[in-house]
Design a protein around this motif. Structure first.
Motif, PDB file in Angstrom:
ATOM      1  N   VAL A  20       0.847  -1.194   0.000  1.00 41.08           N
ATOM      2  CA  VAL A  20       0.000   0.000   0.000  1.00 41.08           C
ATOM      3  C   VAL A  20       0.883   1.243   0.000  1.00 41.08           C
ATOM      4  N   VAL A  21       0.481   2.250  -0.766  1.00 37.63           N
ATOM      5  CA  VAL A  21       1.129   3.562  -0.737  1.00 37.63           C
ATOM      6  C   VAL A  21       0.170   4.532  -0.067  1.00 37.63           C
ATOM      7  N   VAL A  22       0.696   5.265   0.940  1.00 37.34           N
ATOM      8  CA  VAL A  22      -0.058   6.361   1.542  1.00 37.34           C
ATOM      9  C   VAL A  22       0.392   7.612   0.804  1.00 37.34           C
ATOM     10  N   LEU A  23      -0.543   8.249   0.118  1.00 38.13           N
ATOM     11  CA  LEU A  23      -0.227   9.275  -0.874  1.00 38.13           C
ATOM     12  C   LEU A  23      -0.853  10.614  -0.522  1.00 38.13           C
ATOM     13  N   ASP A  24      -0.045  11.679  -0.558  1.00 37.53           N
ATOM     14  CA  ASP A  24      -0.575  13.028  -0.388  1.00 37.53           C
ATOM     15  C   ASP A  24      -0.907  13.598  -1.769  1.00 37.53           C
ATOM     16  N   VAL A  25      -1.882  14.489  -1.815  1.00 39.22           N
ATOM     17  CA  VAL A  25      -2.265  15.121  -3.080  1.00 39.22           C
ATOM     18  C   VAL A  25      -1.164  16.090  -3.542  1.00 39.22           C
ATOM     19  N   GLN A  26      -0.632  16.879  -2.609  1.00 45.74           N
ATOM     20  CA  GLN A  26       0.420  17.847  -2.946  1.00 45.74           C
ATOM     21  C   GLN A  26       1.773  17.264  -2.597  1.00 45.74           C
ATOM     22  N   LEU A  27       2.634  17.122  -3.584  1.00 43.04           N
ATOM     23  CA  LEU A  27       4.000  16.695  -3.348  1.00 43.04           C
ATOM     24  C   LEU A  27       4.925  17.838  -3.768  1.00 43.04           C
ATOM     25  N   GLU A  28       6.173  17.737  -3.366  1.00 49.23           N
ATOM     26  CA  GLU A  28       7.147  18.773  -3.719  1.00 49.23           C
ATOM     27  C   GLU A  28       7.370  18.755  -5.232  1.00 49.23           C
TER      28      GLU A  28
END
Length: 136
Positions: free
Chosen positions: A60-68
């Motif tokens: 599983v990947v825990v993913l943020d909408v905004q990345l650098e």
């Protein structure tokens, strides 16, 4: 099965954290570790996330909408194509209906709001893992 199991008899879940905040990644790792979920890596830019996910092949990947320098959607699309067995749980401050429908349409299992649903992450990760395990 040859997979390492915890005392509870459930398979160990391996997670990659895609979030541009090191502090958030550390907090997530501590929370997931307390639940017996292994964190195999993390990164803050779309390309570093893609490379790390393809190298570690987490469940599983825990993913943020905004990345650098980009968005989680770039990561989601790239990984769905290259490694469709990897499940995604989106954890973001951008959890409105437009984001929710866009990410779910591209294959994310769930989208949680960081401000109000942070503590639901371990359960969402387990649920995403169980659904993906049934898929394969």
């Amino acid at each position: 099965s040859d997979s390492p199991v915890m005392q509870s008899g459930s398979p160990r879940i391996h997670v990659f954290l895609a979030d541009d905040s090191t502090a958030i990644r550390e907090r997530l790792e501590a929370m997931l570790a307390a639940e017996g979920i292994a964190v195999d890596g993390g990164a803050g830019t779309p390309q570093a996330c893609i490379d790390g996910i393809l190298a570690s092949r987490p469940d599983v990947v825990v993913l943020d909408v905004q990345l650098e320098g980009g968005t989680g959607l770039q990561v989601l699309k790239a990984i769905r194509e290259a490694a469709p067995e990897v499940a995604f749980v989106v954890l973001s401050n951008n959890a409105g209906p437009a984001y929710r429908s866009r990410y779910l349409a591209h294959g994310a299992s769930d989208l949680l709001d960081k401000s109000s649903q942070f503590d639901l992450l371990p359960r969402a990760v387990r649920s995403a893992f169980e659904r993906s395990a049934r898929r394969t």
